[in-house]
Design a protein around this motif. Structure first.
Motif, PDB file in Angstrom:
ATOM      1  N   VAL A 148      47.534  37.304 -31.972  1.00 29.81           N
ATOM      2  CA  VAL A 148      47.005  38.656 -32.164  1.00 29.81           C
ATOM      3  C   VAL A 148      48.157  39.645 -32.255  1.00 29.81           C
ATOM      4  O   VAL A 148      49.269  39.372 -31.813  1.00 29.81           O
ATOM      5  CB  VAL A 148      46.042  39.100 -31.031  1.00 29.81           C
ATOM      6  CG1 VAL A 148      44.830  38.203 -30.968  1.00 29.81           C
ATOM      7  CG2 VAL A 148      46.761  39.179 -29.699  1.00 29.81           C
ATOM      8  N   ALA A 149      47.862  40.803 -32.830  1.00 29.80           N
ATOM      9  CA  ALA A 149      48.824  41.903 -32.903  1.00 29.80           C
ATOM     10  C   ALA A 149      48.025  43.200 -32.945  1.00 29.80           C
ATOM     11  O   ALA A 149      46.832  43.200 -33.252  1.00 29.80           O
ATOM     12  CB  ALA A 149      49.707  41.776 -34.136  1.00 29.80           C
ATOM     13  N   TRP A 150      48.675  44.284 -32.596  1.00 25.07           N
ATOM     14  CA  TRP A 150      48.028  45.594 -32.599  1.00 25.07           C
ATOM     15  C   TRP A 150      48.570  46.416 -33.745  1.00 25.07           C
ATOM     16  O   TRP A 150      49.768  46.337 -34.061  1.00 25.07           O
ATOM     17  CB  TRP A 150      48.311  46.330 -31.285  1.00 25.07           C
ATOM     18  CG  TRP A 150      47.532  45.812 -30.131  1.00 25.07           C
ATOM     19  CD1 TRP A 150      46.393  46.358 -29.604  1.00 25.07           C
ATOM     20  CD2 TRP A 150      47.819  44.662 -29.325  1.00 25.07           C
ATOM     21  NE1 TRP A 150      45.963  45.617 -28.539  1.00 25.07           N
ATOM     22  CE2 TRP A 150      46.822  44.558 -28.350  1.00 25.07           C
ATOM     23  CE3 TRP A 150      48.820  43.696 -29.355  1.00 25.07           C
ATOM     24  CZ2 TRP A 150      46.796  43.550 -27.406  1.00 25.07           C
ATOM     25  CZ3 TRP A 150      48.795  42.678 -28.420  1.00 25.07           C
ATOM     26  CH2 TRP A 150      47.790  42.617 -27.457  1.00 25.07           C
ATOM     27  N   ARG A 151      47.719  47.226 -34.344  1.00 21.54           N
ATOM     28  CA  ARG A 151      48.182  48.169 -35.364  1.00 21.54           C
ATOM     29  C   ARG A 151      49.076  49.197 -34.671  1.00 21.54           C
ATOM     30  O   ARG A 151      48.686  49.788 -33.662  1.00 21.54           O
ATOM     31  CB  ARG A 151      47.005  48.877 -36.014  1.00 21.54           C
ATOM     32  CG  ARG A 151      46.178  48.020 -36.907  1.00 21.54           C
ATOM     33  CD  ARG A 151      44.991  48.811 -37.450  1.00 21.54           C
ATOM     34  NE  ARG A 151      44.008  47.920 -38.009  1.00 21.54           N
ATOM     35  CZ  ARG A 151      43.014  47.359 -37.322  1.00 21.54           C
ATOM     36  NH1 ARG A 151      42.845  47.624 -36.050  1.00 21.54           N
ATOM     37  NH2 ARG A 151      42.174  46.526 -37.912  1.00 21.54           N
ATOM     38  N   GLU A 152      50.241  49.424 -35.227  1.00 20.67           N
ATOM     39  CA  GLU A 152      51.172  50.393 -34.642  1.00 20.67           C
ATOM     40  C   GLU A 152      50.516  51.769 -34.554  1.00 20.67           C
ATOM     41  O   GLU A 152      50.688  52.482 -33.561  1.00 20.67           O
ATOM     42  CB  GLU A 152      52.445  50.463 -35.480  1.00 20.67           C
ATOM     43  CG  GLU A 152      53.492  51.378 -34.892  1.00 20.67           C
ATOM     44  CD  GLU A 152      54.789  51.353 -35.681  1.00 20.67           C
ATOM     45  OE1 GLU A 152      55.836  51.592 -35.057  1.00 20.67           O
ATOM     46  OE2 GLU A 152      54.748  51.120 -36.900  1.00 20.67           O
ATOM     47  N   SER A 153      49.732  52.133 -35.563  1.00 19.49           N
ATOM     48  CA  SER A 153      49.068  53.438 -35.559  1.00 19.49           C
ATOM     49  C   SER A 153      48.078  53.564 -34.400  1.00 19.49           C
ATOM     50  O   SER A 153      47.951  54.636 -33.799  1.00 19.49           O
ATOM     51  CB  SER A 153      48.354  53.687 -36.889  1.00 19.49           C
ATOM     52  OG  SER A 153      47.377  52.688 -37.134  1.00 19.49           O
ATOM     53  N   ASP A 154      47.374  52.468 -34.058  1.00 16.92           N
ATOM     54  CA  ASP A 154      46.440  52.501 -32.923  1.00 16.92           C
ATOM     55  C   ASP A 154      47.177  52.745 -31.617  1.00 16.92           C
ATOM     56  O   ASP A 154      46.723  53.512 -30.764  1.00 16.92           O
ATOM     57  CB  ASP A 154      45.651  51.194 -32.827  1.00 16.92           C
ATOM     58  CG  ASP A 154      44.632  51.016 -33.937  1.00 16.92           C
ATOM     59  OD1 ASP A 154      44.352  51.998 -34.666  1.00 16.92           O
ATOM     60  OD2 ASP A 154      44.110  49.885 -34.072  1.00 16.92           O
ATOM     61  N   ILE A 155      48.322  52.087 -31.467  1.00 18.13           N
ATOM     62  CA  ILE A 155      49.099  52.237 -30.229  1.00 18.13           C
ATOM     63  C   ILE A 155      49.699  53.642 -30.156  1.00 18.13           C
ATOM     64  O   ILE A 155      49.647  54.295 -29.099  1.00 18.13           O
ATOM     65  CB  ILE A 155      50.198  51.151 -30.138  1.00 18.13           C
ATOM     66  CG1 ILE A 155      49.571  49.749 -30.157  1.00 18.13           C
ATOM     67  CG2 ILE A 155      51.055  51.352 -28.898  1.00 18.13           C
ATOM     68  CD1 ILE A 155      48.494  49.511 -29.116  1.00 18.13           C
ATOM     69  N   PRO A 175      43.171  44.317 -30.404  1.00 18.33           N
ATOM     70  CA  PRO A 175      44.139  43.762 -31.354  1.00 18.33           C
ATOM     71  C   PRO A 175      43.448  43.225 -32.599  1.00 18.33           C
ATOM     72  O   PRO A 175      42.231  43.060 -32.628  1.00 18.33           O
ATOM     73  CB  PRO A 175      44.793  42.629 -30.559  1.00 18.33           C
ATOM     74  CG  PRO A 175      43.719  42.179 -29.630  1.00 18.33           C
ATOM     75  CD  PRO A 175      42.942  43.424 -29.269  1.00 18.33           C
ATOM     76  N   VAL A 176      44.258  42.940 -33.598  1.00 14.62           N
ATOM     77  CA  VAL A 176      43.809  42.286 -34.824  1.00 14.62           C
ATOM     78  C   VAL A 176      44.083  40.797 -34.640  1.00 14.62           C
ATOM     79  O   VAL A 176      45.196  40.410 -34.260  1.00 14.62           O
ATOM     80  CB  VAL A 176      44.616  42.814 -36.035  1.00 14.62           C
ATOM     81  CG1 VAL A 176      44.243  42.067 -37.295  1.00 14.62           C
ATOM     82  CG2 VAL A 176      44.424  44.305 -36.197  1.00 14.62           C
ATOM     83  N   LYS A 177      43.082  39.970 -34.876  1.00 17.02           N
ATOM     84  CA  LYS A 177      43.265  38.528 -34.736  1.00 17.02           C
ATOM     85  C   LYS A 177      43.920  37.989 -36.003  1.00 17.02           C
ATOM     86  O   LYS A 177      43.387  38.132 -37.099  1.00 17.02           O
ATOM     87  CB  LYS A 177      41.922  37.859 -34.490  1.00 17.02           C
ATOM     88  CG  LYS A 177      42.036  36.435 -34.084  1.00 17.02           C
ATOM     89  CD  LYS A 177      40.748  35.925 -33.496  1.00 17.02           C
ATOM     90  CE  LYS A 177      40.992  34.527 -32.979  1.00 17.02           C
ATOM     91  NZ  LYS A 177      40.122  34.145 -31.933  1.00 17.02           N
ATOM     92  N   LEU A 178      45.100  37.385 -35.851  1.00 16.53           N
ATOM     93  CA  LEU A 178      45.851  36.869 -36.985  1.00 16.53           C
ATOM     94  C   LEU A 178      45.726  35.355 -37.123  1.00 16.53           C
ATOM     95  O   LEU A 178      46.035  34.804 -38.166  1.00 16.53           O
ATOM     96  CB  LEU A 178      47.334  37.234 -36.846  1.00 16.53           C
ATOM     97  CG  LEU A 178      47.639  38.725 -36.749  1.00 16.53           C
ATOM     98  CD1 LEU A 178      49.118  38.937 -36.494  1.00 16.53           C
ATOM     99  CD2 LEU A 178      47.196  39.447 -38.001  1.00 16.53           C
ATOM    100  N   GLY A 179      45.297  34.705 -36.078  1.00 19.53           N
ATOM    101  CA  GLY A 179      45.161  33.253 -36.078  1.00 19.53           C
ATOM    102  C   GLY A 179      44.400  32.829 -34.846  1.00 19.53           C
ATOM    103  O   GLY A 179      43.906  33.659 -34.085  1.00 19.53           O
TER     104      GLY A 179
END
Length: 62
Positions: free
Chosen positions: A42-49, A34-38
Motif C-alpha cells: 500500500v501507499a498513500w497519496r502525497e496530496s492526502d497526507i 492508503p491506495v492498495k498497490l498489490g
C-alpha cells in the motif's frame, strides 16, 4: 496528472506518527486510507497526507 505516492516510512516521517497509530487512526476514520498497490503493498497519496497535515496545523492554531 501524476500522483506521487508515499510508502509507510515516508508517511511516518512526515506526520511523526508510529505505524500502530496510523492504522488505529485509519480504522477510526481520522487518517487517510492508503491506495492498495498489490496483495501486501500500500501507499498513500502525497496530496492526502499534505492535506491531512495542514488540517491538523489549522486545528492547532486556534
Amino acid at each position: 496528472m501524476a500522483v506521487n505516492l508515499l510508502r509507510r516510512p515516508d508517511v511516518e516521517a512526515r506526520t511523526g506518527l508510529s505505524r500502530s497509530t496510523l492504522y488505529e487512526w485509519m480504522k477510526r476514520g481520522d487518517f487517510p486510507q492508503p491506495v492498495k498497490l498489490g496483495t501486501r503493498l500500500v501507499a498513500w497519496r502525497e496530496s492526502d497526507i499534505t492535506d491531512w497535515v495542514e488540517s491538523r496545523e489549522t486545528r492547532g492554531a486556534v
